[in-house]
Each structure stands twice: as C-alpha cells, then as structure tokens.
Design a protein around this motif. Sequence first.
Motif, PDB file in Angstrom:
ATOM      1  N   ILE A 150       0.830  -1.101   0.089  1.00  0.00           N
ATOM      2  CA  ILE A 150       0.062  -0.062  -0.014  1.00  0.00           C
ATOM      3  C   ILE A 150       0.877   1.276   0.224  1.00  0.00           C
ATOM      4  O   ILE A 150       1.709   1.182   0.942  1.00  0.00           O
TER       5      ILE A 150
ATOM      6  N   CYS B 139      -1.675  -1.570  -4.189  1.00  0.00           N
ATOM      7  CA  CYS B 139      -2.894  -0.787  -3.728  1.00  0.00           C
ATOM      8  C   CYS B 139      -2.357   0.976  -3.496  1.00  0.00           C
ATOM      9  O   CYS B 139      -1.574   0.955  -2.683  1.00  0.00           O
TER      10      CYS B 139
ATOM     11  N   ASN C 138      -3.377   4.329  -2.082  1.00  0.00           N
ATOM     12  CA  ASN C 138      -4.683   4.764  -1.427  1.00  0.00           C
ATOM     13  C   ASN C 138      -4.653   6.365  -1.452  1.00  0.00           C
ATOM     14  O   ASN C 138      -3.920   6.954  -1.965  1.00  0.00           O
TER      15      ASN C 138
ATOM     16  N   THR D 230      -7.670   3.100  -4.000  1.00  0.00           N
ATOM     17  CA  THR D 230      -8.555   3.236  -2.846  1.00  0.00           C
ATOM     18  C   THR D 230      -8.770   4.410  -2.052  1.00  0.00           C
ATOM     19  O   THR D 230      -7.925   5.424  -2.442  1.00  0.00           O
ATOM     20  N   ASN D 231      -9.735   4.666  -1.517  1.00  0.00           N
ATOM     21  CA  ASN D 231      -9.734   5.879  -0.373  1.00  0.00           C
ATOM     22  C   ASN D 231     -10.418   5.257   0.806  1.00  0.00           C
ATOM     23  O   ASN D 231     -11.569   4.930   1.176  1.00  0.00           O
ATOM     24  N   ALA D 232      -9.432   4.917   1.818  1.00  0.00           N
ATOM     25  CA  ALA D 232      -9.516   4.328   3.061  1.00  0.00           C
ATOM     26  C   ALA D 232     -10.563   4.844   4.029  1.00  0.00           C
ATOM     27  O   ALA D 232     -11.292   4.384   4.541  1.00  0.00           O
TER      28      ALA D 232
ATOM     29  N   ILE E 273     -14.617   0.024  -0.860  1.00  0.00           N
ATOM     30  CA  ILE E 273     -13.438  -0.986  -0.862  1.00  0.00           C
ATOM     31  C   ILE E 273     -13.868  -2.297  -1.097  1.00  0.00           C
ATOM     32  O   ILE E 273     -13.130  -3.258  -0.678  1.00  0.00           O
TER      33      ILE E 273
ATOM     34  N   LEU F 133      -6.991   1.540   6.411  1.00  0.00           N
ATOM     35  CA  LEU F 133      -7.651   0.610   5.487  1.00  0.00           C
ATOM     36  C   LEU F 133      -8.158  -0.629   6.128  1.00  0.00           C
ATOM     37  O   LEU F 133      -8.973  -1.287   5.947  1.00  0.00           O
TER      38      LEU F 133
END
Length: 291
Positions: free
Chosen positions: A82, A112, A114, A141-143, A148, A173
């Motif tokens: 990440i 990933c 983020n 993604t946007n934790a 998700i 996340l």
Amino acid sequence: MIGKIIRGIAGFYYVYIEGFGEYECKAKGIFRNRKIKPLVGDDVEVEILDKDLKTGNIVDILERKSELIRPAVANIDQAMIIFAVSDPAPNYNLLDRFLVMMEQQGIKTIICFNKMDKAEEEERKKIEEVYRNTGYQILFTNALAGNIEEVKAVLRGKSTALAGPSGVGKSSLTNRLQSKVSMQTGQISEKIKRGKHTTRHSELIYMEGHTYLLDTPGFSSLYLKDIEKEDLQTFYPEFDHYLDQCRFIGCAHINEPDCAVKEALNEGKISEGRYENYKLLYEELKNQKKY
C-alpha cells in the motif's frame, strides 16, 4: 482442533479456531527438540485444556505451504503493498524493492494506491502506465470514505500480508476491512512528510471465513539481501518476454549492445522509471560486500 496462529507474545501463541474463537496456547516441548518454532500463520492442531478459559496446547504444526523470512510468517497466500498517491508522495524505488523481495520469495503481490481523493485522474493514469506491463494487479482506494468492495474481493478466502510505509493509510484501510481489531492510525509529520509507525509487531487479523490480514510494521527503507545481481532481472516480470532475445547470454541489460530489454524500453513496452530502478538496484547488489 485445528486453528491458525494469529500472534505470538512472550512464549504464548494465540490461535484462532473457526467457529470457536481465540485460544491462548503454549507450544509442546517436542517442537524445541525438533528445532521448529511456531510462526504466525501456522495452521496447528490444538489440544484444548479449558473451554471456558479458552486455553490449550499446540501439539502439531501442519505442513507449511509458504514461509516468509521478513517478516517471519507462514502460509501467506499473497501480499498487498500500500502506497499513497500523495501526502506522502509514492516512493517508487521503495515499491520496486518490495516487489523484488516478494518475487524472490514467490509471493503474489497486489499494488494498492490509497488516498485517491487527493489525486487527479492524470495521476492515476501515470501510475497505471508505469505498472501496465508488469502483470501486477493495481487497486485504487480511499480508506477513509471510498468503496473498498474491490479490495475485499481480492482478499476473500486468502491470508494476505499488508505492507507499506507508515503514513499511507494502511491502518485506516485495515480498520475499514474489518471491525474486530482497531488499528492505531498515525499522523503525517509535516516536516518530513512521513508517517509515524503505528504497528509494533506482526499479527494476523481474522476478517471472515478463512480470510486473514497480516499487518506488518511500516517501513521506510528496504535492503535487498541474498540476491545475486545476475538474478535481479528474473524478478522483473515485464523483462521475461525479452530475456532470451538478447545478443549476449548473461546480458545485464545495461551497457550491452543488441539488448532486447533496452529495445523494449525504447519502444515504451517497459517503464523508464522501473528500468531506472532496476539499474540502481543492480549497482547496489554489484557493490554489496560479500561476507
């Protein structure tokens, strides 16, 4: 009963048994005699001592299907590295080092990125371009607020090692993916634009049926070990198609003429950034002292 070691602290091993929960166990002396140390991730046979107190003994360690050296953990199916798209900006050299380490150990890796709420579409396209021909699956993604479900789908039914520098949202996340363990989230240092380490030891977190997350301490640097410089090229998946097309056997793909890897680079089939990191890592391994 069969369970999985999710953490080990001061000689005690905490084993999660599907449908029964977590048991505090000691390992039988037989393992010391066999010079085998139980690892986080091991599938083990447990002799129950007290159902109410949830205590037991580990009497057997089932055969391991994989074993990571750093961190020391067994039966990991895949890794997910990440990085943040910004704040802090991604360190691609560090990312490529991690990918090489996982390739060396035969572990499938998902990348990933983020904090997508802080990125423009152009940044996403740039990232995709760099890793387009590597074969690695890339997730955005946007934790804190984003969807998700795609991440959950990739993790389902597997034991996954989560790794990445501190400050990229790894703990946030992890908290979004499950509710059983609340990970401490860190803050970004405004001075050095790096996060504070929030994970102190490796621990498997039960997510759902046969799905586990291994949270590992954050890292800011990785040193490649036990790799010969000649083998580095085999840990770059996008090189594979070209390795047998070079003019010279044992081509390092740096200064040699008629190099198929460099031709692919010039044609845009291999990322320039990835190739530059390859050269840096090659020089590092070349200059590494042998003891």
